[in-house]
Design an enzyme around this catalytic site. Structure first.
Site, PDB file in Angstrom:
ATOM      1  CB  SER A  18      -0.939   0.017   1.213  1.00 26.27           C
ATOM      2  OG  SER A  18      -0.204  -0.122   2.409  1.00 26.27           O
ATOM      3  CG  ASP A  59      -4.377   5.301   6.799  1.00 33.38           C
ATOM      4  OD1 ASP A  59      -3.200   5.057   7.185  1.00 33.38           O
ATOM      5  OD2 ASP A  59      -4.883   4.744   5.805  1.00 33.38           O
ATOM      6  CG  HIS A 117      -1.249   3.798   4.547  1.00 30.71           C
ATOM      7  ND1 HIS A 117      -2.405   3.232   5.012  1.00 30.71           N
ATOM      8  CD2 HIS A 117      -0.547   2.793   3.962  1.00 30.71           C
ATOM      9  CE1 HIS A 117      -2.418   1.935   4.717  1.00 30.71           C
ATOM     10  NE2 HIS A 117      -1.302   1.642   4.088  1.00 30.71           N
TER      11      HIS A 117
END
Ligand SMILES: *[C@@H]1O[C@H](CO)[C@@H](O)[C@H](O)[C@H]1NC(C)=O
Ligand SMILES: *[C@@H]1O[C@H](CO)[C@@H](O)[C@H](O)[C@H]1NC(C)=O
Ligand SMILES: *[C@@H]1O[C@H](CO)[C@@H](O)[C@H](O)[C@H]1NC(C)=O
Ligand SMILES: *[C@@H]1O[C@H](CO)[C@@H](O)[C@H](O)[C@H]1NC(C)=O
Length: 364
Positions: free
Chosen positions: A44, A329, A332
């Protein structure tokens, strides 16, 4: 008359532009002579939307608000408020934004392509069935090579792949699903790093030479970890970085081995562990107001992974200005943090990016 004059200016402009920048034509595609492609593998941190096109769960998706609110102004699958690391590296390398491999429609792989998938690990078992694991990403790269050979021929493809830079970030998801009952820490880390090195060797067998590899960040400093273990002492929980440290020690050894074993192998090892620790614990030095609390989420440190309200927890808070935060978040980075990480990957000194930084790999 005016139109004709305009056309002449146009011609002169293009003629001189052509003289300034030497081009190399491959069939009917012409590229600047120093053209270097960027191929991206990972999870991610690097995904630019591949997961939007697979059957997965909201855990591995960021194609909903408020993701993507900065820069792109729409949620696009990037786990950030805006751009992610490969976007900045592309900018510094003067190539266009690298597209996700699974983006529908015909692709031009000449600038490179991005295979990264949020939730993916080096181990096939990690989030199996919901992500594109690293080995599958390598299979996709093989398909890309095939297409390039059809378009450019063998010789040009070999040259393009040898000059290209291969950016890889993997491992965090493997460690997030680690079960101590099944494997010892040592054994598990050997499996993760073993599968990572196997893929690096696989890319090398396909013609890749220049690798940019990130090590594991300082996980114990992440809001998600601090929230789950309910940490109240200081900003980082060192004991939760143990697997990351073991991984990094082994990765250094393996990369060094590859360099000795493989002719022409060059790499940039980015010390994400030290760098993330440094930025999270000294946010103001890098222009952030907050290092240890996320911008978007809920719970202590906004460490519950609830940004966007689609992962079981509906309520979440969103900060006003993400650029003041290191974390967007619970896990991240914000776009601004991604930019700073990318700057150090690009031109950082030996203590942070060695033996080469990415700038050197691209210029080589
Ligand atoms: C997607 O995954 C769900 C849940 O695992 C499954 O029920 C469904 O059949 C899958 N759909 C496709 C198109 O693979
Ligand atoms: C790669 O991972 C698998 C489990 O997915 C493991 O069985 C295998 O030994 C690993 N390979 C290496 C080279 O470590
Ligand atoms: C977290 O710690 C606080 C204070 O020590 C305690 O009241 C609370 O129950 C803890 N929460 C969890 C989920 O363990
Ligand atoms: C390398 O860069 C880091 C971060 O900018 C800096 O703290 C350090 O002093 C530099 N080291 C050397 C040897 O220049």
């Amino acid at each position: 008359m005016a139109i004709k004059k305009f056309q002449i200016y146009f011609l002169i402009f293009f003629a001189s532009y052509g003289m300034l920048i030497p081009t190399r034509c491959l069939g009917n595609i012409c590229l600047p002579k120093e053209h270097i492609a960027l191929f991206v593998f990972g999870d991610s941190l690097f995904d630019v939307g591949n997961n939007n096109y697979i059957n997965t769960s909201f855990d591995n998706l960021a194609n909903y608000s408020p993701y993507g609110e900065t820069f792109f102004n729409y949620p696009n699958g990037r786990f950030s408020d805006g751009r992610v690391i490969p976007d900045f590296i592309a900018e510094y390398a003067k190539v266009p934004l690298i597209q996700p491999y699974l983006f529908p429609g015909s692709q031009n792989y000449i600038e490179g392509i991005n295979f990264a998938s949020a939730g993916a690990g080096a181990l096939a078992e990690t989030h199996q069935g919901l992500v594109i694991d690293l080995k599958t990403q390598l299979t996709y790269f093989k398909n890309v090579k095939k297409e390039l050979r059809q378009k450019l021929g063998d010789e040009e493809t070999t040259s393009l792949l040898a000059r290209a830079v291969y950016l890889i970030n993997i491992g965090s998801n493997d460690y997030s699903v680690y079960l101590s009952e099944k494997y010892t820490q040592q054994k598990y880390v050997h499996m993760v790093v073993g599968n990572l090195t196997t893929v690096i060797q696989g890319i090398h067998e396909m013609g890749g030479r220049k690798f940019g590899v990130l090590n594991q960040p300082s996980t114990g400093c992440f809001p998600v970890i601090k929230a789950v273990v309910n940490g109240t002492k200081g900003s980082c929980l060192e004991e939760y970085s143990t697997l990351a440290k073991l991984h990094n020690n082994l990765l250094v050894v393996e990369l060094h081995k590859l360099k000795k074993q493989i002719k022409g192998f060059k790499y940039s090892y980015f010390n994400f562990f030290d760098f993330s620790f440094e930025v999270i614990t000294n946010p103001s030095k890098y222009g952030f107001k907050e290092g240890g609390v996320a911008c978007c989420g809920s719970g202590p440190y906004k460490g519950y992974f609830s940004c966007g309200g689609k992962r079981g927890i509906k309520d979440y808070d969103l900060c006003e200005n993400p650029s003041e935060y290191v974390f967007f978040d619970a896990v991240h980075p914000t776009e601004r943090a991604n930019r700073i990480i990318s700057q150090f990957m690009w031109s950082g000194n030996q203590s942070i990016a060695g033996p080469y930084n990415l700038k050197t790999l691209f210029e080589d």
